[in-house]
Write an enzyme that holds these catalytic residues in place. Structure first.
Site, PDB file in Angstrom:
ATOM      1  N   ARG A  25      12.831  88.889  16.501  1.00 41.27           N
ATOM      2  CA  ARG A  25      12.013  88.824  17.708  1.00 41.27           C
ATOM      3  C   ARG A  25      10.548  88.929  17.349  1.00 41.27           C
ATOM      4  O   ARG A  25      10.165  89.725  16.496  1.00 41.27           O
ATOM      5  CB  ARG A  25      12.364  89.978  18.663  1.00 41.27           C
ATOM      6  CG  ARG A  25      13.659  89.793  19.392  1.00 41.27           C
ATOM      7  CD  ARG A  25      13.526  88.621  20.346  1.00 41.27           C
ATOM      8  NE  ARG A  25      14.759  88.320  21.028  1.00 41.27           N
ATOM      9  CZ  ARG A  25      15.662  87.447  20.584  1.00 41.27           C
ATOM     10  NH1 ARG A  25      15.487  86.818  19.450  1.00 41.27           N
ATOM     11  NH2 ARG A  25      16.753  87.200  21.275  1.00 41.27           N
ATOM     12  N   LYS A  52      18.280  93.746  34.619  1.00 42.03           N
ATOM     13  CA  LYS A  52      17.607  92.485  34.910  1.00 42.03           C
ATOM     14  C   LYS A  52      18.419  91.622  35.868  1.00 42.03           C
ATOM     15  O   LYS A  52      18.092  90.447  36.069  1.00 42.03           O
ATOM     16  CB  LYS A  52      17.355  91.712  33.611  1.00 42.03           C
ATOM     17  CG  LYS A  52      16.446  92.438  32.626  1.00 42.03           C
ATOM     18  CD  LYS A  52      16.325  91.696  31.322  1.00 42.03           C
ATOM     19  CE  LYS A  52      15.661  92.556  30.261  1.00 42.03           C
ATOM     20  NZ  LYS A  52      15.734  91.958  28.928  1.00 42.03           N
ATOM     21  N   PRO A 103      11.763  87.056  32.505  1.00 38.76           N
ATOM     22  CA  PRO A 103      11.622  88.120  33.495  1.00 38.76           C
ATOM     23  C   PRO A 103      12.370  89.372  33.048  1.00 38.76           C
ATOM     24  O   PRO A 103      13.543  89.314  32.706  1.00 38.76           O
ATOM     25  CB  PRO A 103      12.244  87.521  34.760  1.00 38.76           C
ATOM     26  CG  PRO A 103      12.280  86.058  34.523  1.00 38.76           C
ATOM     27  CD  PRO A 103      12.444  85.887  33.053  1.00 38.76           C
ATOM     28  N   GLU A 104      11.651  90.498  33.025  1.00 30.76           N
ATOM     29  CA  GLU A 104      12.253  91.776  32.665  1.00 30.76           C
ATOM     30  C   GLU A 104      12.289  92.648  33.913  1.00 30.76           C
ATOM     31  O   GLU A 104      12.035  92.155  35.008  1.00 30.76           O
ATOM     32  CB  GLU A 104      11.440  92.415  31.528  1.00 30.76           C
ATOM     33  CG  GLU A 104      11.239  91.456  30.357  1.00 30.76           C
ATOM     34  CD  GLU A 104      10.397  92.031  29.229  1.00 30.76           C
ATOM     35  OE1 GLU A 104      10.252  93.261  29.143  1.00 30.76           O
ATOM     36  OE2 GLU A 104       9.881  91.240  28.422  1.00 30.76           O
TER      37      GLU A 104
END
Length: 281
Positions: free
Chosen positions: A255, A58, A2-3
């Site tokens: 990433r 966040k 979740p961002e």
DNA sequence: TGAATTGTTATCGT
DNA sequence: AACGATAACAATTC
């Protein structure tokens, strides 16, 4: 996972039912996730009321009636669930709030990376967070300053929560694509025009994602439909929605990263090398 | 089965 | 010293 847009959606969804509740008890089966310690947080929460529910980066921020705060970070797999709304007892319940109304709120977290922190000083607890990208003070100039002050690849720079708060892997890739910038571009080499475009891309993609209630990629975060609007993230080998070129996946700063090789050329089209060298001694 | 997943922190190098 | 890059780590899913 979740961002910012997902956390914002969660905060908006839970706010009406959570604000005003008084905590009758707080329990956990995973004390490692609780800071400063489970016993201290339990006594800090018991008999307190929740006066507001907000977001910072966040972090989900529960405001308590004694001017203290509870910060919840979902990390990869954290989520809230009302006991009454769950068709059956949810998996991976780590913490439970019981309210004086009798309602119960679960914090579920398959991967146990989520963190719950109680603080008496919100400013200190959030001191190492950068600006809110949707706030008024995050101006094109503010971003330009950030980019010029550092000399870092754009992707890890944007992911750094102390630089800008709230961007994660999805929206970093999306913002860079919309701005036509390669994620490995060095920040101090971004032109004023490009910087302005990146600023606009960051804000518009976040706002679009909030309007779409966030991105539902897998079992972790349900309910959003921003995945239908993503242009690069998770679209490896699919055609770019701008030019049709297959989306490429690469690895930057450990990433998974997604780009359109045509829309996001490595060095832009101008100056591919620089000669300047430090001569200070 | 082990590769992939993410944000944070510790560590290393310049 | 300050900064940037890199590795390790939390634990689980598919």
């Amino acid at each position: 996972m979740p961002e910012l847009p997902e956390v914002e959606t969660i905060v908006r969804n839970f706010r009406p039912r959570l604000v005003g509740q008084r905590i009758a008890s707080f329990n956990t089966s995973w004390p490692k996730s609780i800071t400063p310690s489970f016993p201290r947080v339990r006594s800090a929460l018991t008999d307190r009321s929740i006066t507001a529910l907000t977001r910072r980066g966040k972090f989900i921020v529960l405001h308590l009636n004694d001017a203290s705060w509870l910060l919840v970070h979902l990390r990869m797999s954290g989520r809230f669930e009302w006991a009454a709304d769950a068709p059956r007892r949810p998996n991976h319940i780590r913490s439970t709030w019981r309210f004086t109304t009798g309602e119960k709120l679960y914090f579920c977290d398959a991967r146990k990376f989520g963190r719950i922190t109680h603080t008496h000083d919100l400013a200190i607890a959030t001191a190492d967070l950068g600006p809110e990208p949707l706030a008024r003070n995050f101006t094109p100039t503010a971003l330009r300053t950030i980019l010029k002050q550092r000399r870092r690849q754009l992707k890890p720079l944007l992911l750094d929560q102390s630089v800008i708060a709230g961007l994660g892997n999805i929206y970093t890739d999306e913002a860079l694509h919309r701005a036509g910038l390669h994620p490995a571009t060095t920040s101090d080499r971004v032109s004023a025009t490009q910087s302005e475009r990146l600023h606009e891309s960051i804000r518009s993609v976040l706002r679009l994602a909030i309007r779409n209630h966030g991105t539902s990629i897998d079992w972790i975060y349900p309910g959003g439909w921003m995945q239908k609007r993503l242009r690069v993230y998770g679209r490896t080998n699919e055609p770019c929605r701008t030019c049709g070129t297959p989306i490429k996946s690469l690895r930057i700063a450990q990433r998974g990263t997604h780009i359109c090789p045509k829309c996001q050329p490595k060095n832009g089209h101008k100056r591919t090398r620089r000669r300047k060298r430090s001569t200070k001694g």
